[in-house]
Write a protein that holds these residues in place. Structure first.
Motif, short mmCIF file in Angstrom:
data_model
loop_
_atom_site.label_atom_id
_atom_site.label_comp_id
_atom_site.label_asym_id
_atom_site.label_seq_id
_atom_site.Cartn_x
_atom_site.Cartn_y
_atom_site.Cartn_z
N ILE A 54 57.09 56.41 148.19
CA ILE A 54 57.43 57.75 148.65
C ILE A 54 56.19 58.42 149.20
CG2 ILE A 54 58.22 60.02 147.89
CD1 ILE A 54 60.06 58.61 145.98
N HIS A 55 56.33 58.99 150.38
CA HIS A 55 55.22 59.69 151.01
C HIS A 55 55.43 61.19 150.82
CE1 HIS A 55 51.91 60.47 153.69
NE2 HIS A 55 52.67 61.33 154.34
N ILE A 56 54.41 61.83 150.24
CA ILE A 56 54.44 63.28 150.11
C ILE A 56 53.26 63.82 150.90
CG2 ILE A 56 55.57 63.19 147.87
CD1 ILE A 56 52.90 63.81 146.60
N ALA A 57 53.09 65.10 150.91
CA ALA A 57 52.05 65.73 151.71
C ALA A 57 50.67 65.20 151.31
CB ALA A 57 52.10 67.24 151.55
N GLY A 58 50.14 64.25 152.08
CA GLY A 58 48.80 63.74 151.85
C GLY A 58 48.68 62.59 150.88
N LYS A 59 49.75 62.15 150.24
CA LYS A 59 49.66 61.08 149.25
C LYS A 59 50.86 60.15 149.36
CE LYS A 59 47.12 63.62 145.80
NZ LYS A 59 46.94 63.92 144.41
N ASP A 60 50.68 58.95 148.83
CA ASP A 60 51.77 57.99 148.70
C ASP A 60 51.97 57.69 147.22
OD1 ASP A 60 52.37 57.69 151.39
OD2 ASP A 60 50.80 56.18 151.67
N ILE A 61 53.22 57.64 146.80
CA ILE A 61 53.56 57.33 145.42
C ILE A 61 54.34 56.02 145.41
CG2 ILE A 61 54.90 58.07 143.43
CD1 ILE A 61 54.47 60.91 144.27
N PHE A 62 54.01 55.15 144.46
CA PHE A 62 54.69 53.87 144.36
C PHE A 62 55.11 53.64 142.92
CE2 PHE A 62 54.78 49.33 143.56
CZ PHE A 62 55.63 48.90 144.56
N ALA A 63 56.31 53.11 142.74
CA ALA A 63 56.79 52.75 141.40
C ALA A 63 57.73 51.55 141.53
CB ALA A 63 57.50 53.91 140.73
N LYS A 64 57.80 50.80 140.45
CA LYS A 64 58.65 49.61 140.40
C LYS A 64 59.32 49.55 139.04
CE LYS A 64 58.00 44.83 141.75
NZ LYS A 64 56.98 43.80 141.99
N ALA A 65 60.60 49.21 139.01
CA ALA A 65 61.32 49.13 137.74
C ALA A 65 62.27 47.93 137.77
CB ALA A 65 62.11 50.41 137.49
N GLU A 66 62.42 47.30 136.60
CA GLU A 66 63.34 46.18 136.45
C GLU A 66 64.26 46.46 135.28
OE1 GLU A 66 61.13 42.61 135.94
OE2 GLU A 66 60.30 42.66 137.96
N ALA A 67 65.51 46.00 135.41
CA ALA A 67 66.48 46.18 134.34
C ALA A 67 67.57 45.12 134.49
CB ALA A 67 67.07 47.58 134.38
N ASP A 68 68.50 45.13 133.53
CA ASP A 68 69.58 44.14 133.55
C ASP A 68 70.57 44.37 134.69
OD1 ASP A 68 68.51 42.88 131.37
OD2 ASP A 68 69.72 43.98 129.92
N ASN A 69 70.80 45.63 135.05
CA ASN A 69 71.67 45.90 136.19
C ASN A 69 70.97 46.86 137.15
OD1 ASN A 69 72.04 48.53 135.27
ND2 ASN A 69 73.98 48.06 134.26
N LEU A 70 71.50 46.99 138.33
CA LEU A 70 70.85 47.76 139.38
C LEU A 70 70.80 49.24 139.07
CD1 LEU A 70 69.51 47.49 142.12
CD2 LEU A 70 71.74 47.78 143.18
N TYR A 71 71.85 49.78 138.47
CA TYR A 71 71.88 51.22 138.17
C TYR A 71 70.86 51.60 137.10
CZ TYR A 71 75.99 51.45 141.08
OH TYR A 71 76.84 51.39 142.15
N ALA A 72 70.67 50.73 136.12
CA ALA A 72 69.64 50.99 135.10
C ALA A 72 68.25 50.92 135.73
CB ALA A 72 69.76 49.99 133.96
N ALA A 73 68.05 50.01 136.66
CA ALA A 73 66.76 49.93 137.35
C ALA A 73 66.51 51.17 138.20
CB ALA A 73 66.72 48.68 138.22
#
Length: 120
Positions: A54-73
């Motif tokens: 995600i790009h916000i004003a002047g910065k980039d944010i990154f996150a990663k998540a894993e789970a058993d199903n897509l909605y939980a991730a």
């Protein structure tokens, strides 16, 4: 806000797209800083993975998540991104040098004497 959602192994369903867009729009209303978002989804036999850049004003944010199903991730990913956005928002609000709120002092009104009680 530009939103790009891609799925590496399949087509993105409408319900997943609505969930991601709803989450990003709610975050945009709270923090008002998101300019663009790139969401990548991946499904394997054992786990589903979601990552966001995600790009916000002047910065980039990154996150990663894993789970058993897509909605939980997606829920775990939303929590991680929202925590990062809140941290940036709190830093922006409580920076040194910001003006303190003006507190108005109460004005004392002059006491008027009652003409009937005064000995004139």
């Amino acid at each position: 806000m530009n939103i790009k959602i891609t799925h590496r192994n399949a087509k993105v369903s409408d319900s997943v797209k609505d969930k991601v867009e709803g989450w990003l729009n709610a975050s945009q209303e709270r923090y008002e800083v998101i300019t663009s978002a790139n969401i990548i989804l991946e499904s394997t036999d054992r786990q589903d993975m979601a990552e966001a850049s995600i790009h916000i004003a002047g910065k980039d944010i990154f996150a990663k998540a894993e789970a058993d199903n897509l909605y939980a991730a997606l829920d775990a990913l939303a929590d991680k991104i929202d925590r990062q956005l809140d941290k940036i928002h709190q830093k922006h609000i409580s920076k040194k040098g910001t003006q303190r709120p003006v507190v108005e002092e109460p004005v004392e009104e002059p006491v008027l004497e009652d003409p009937e009680l005064s000995p004139v």
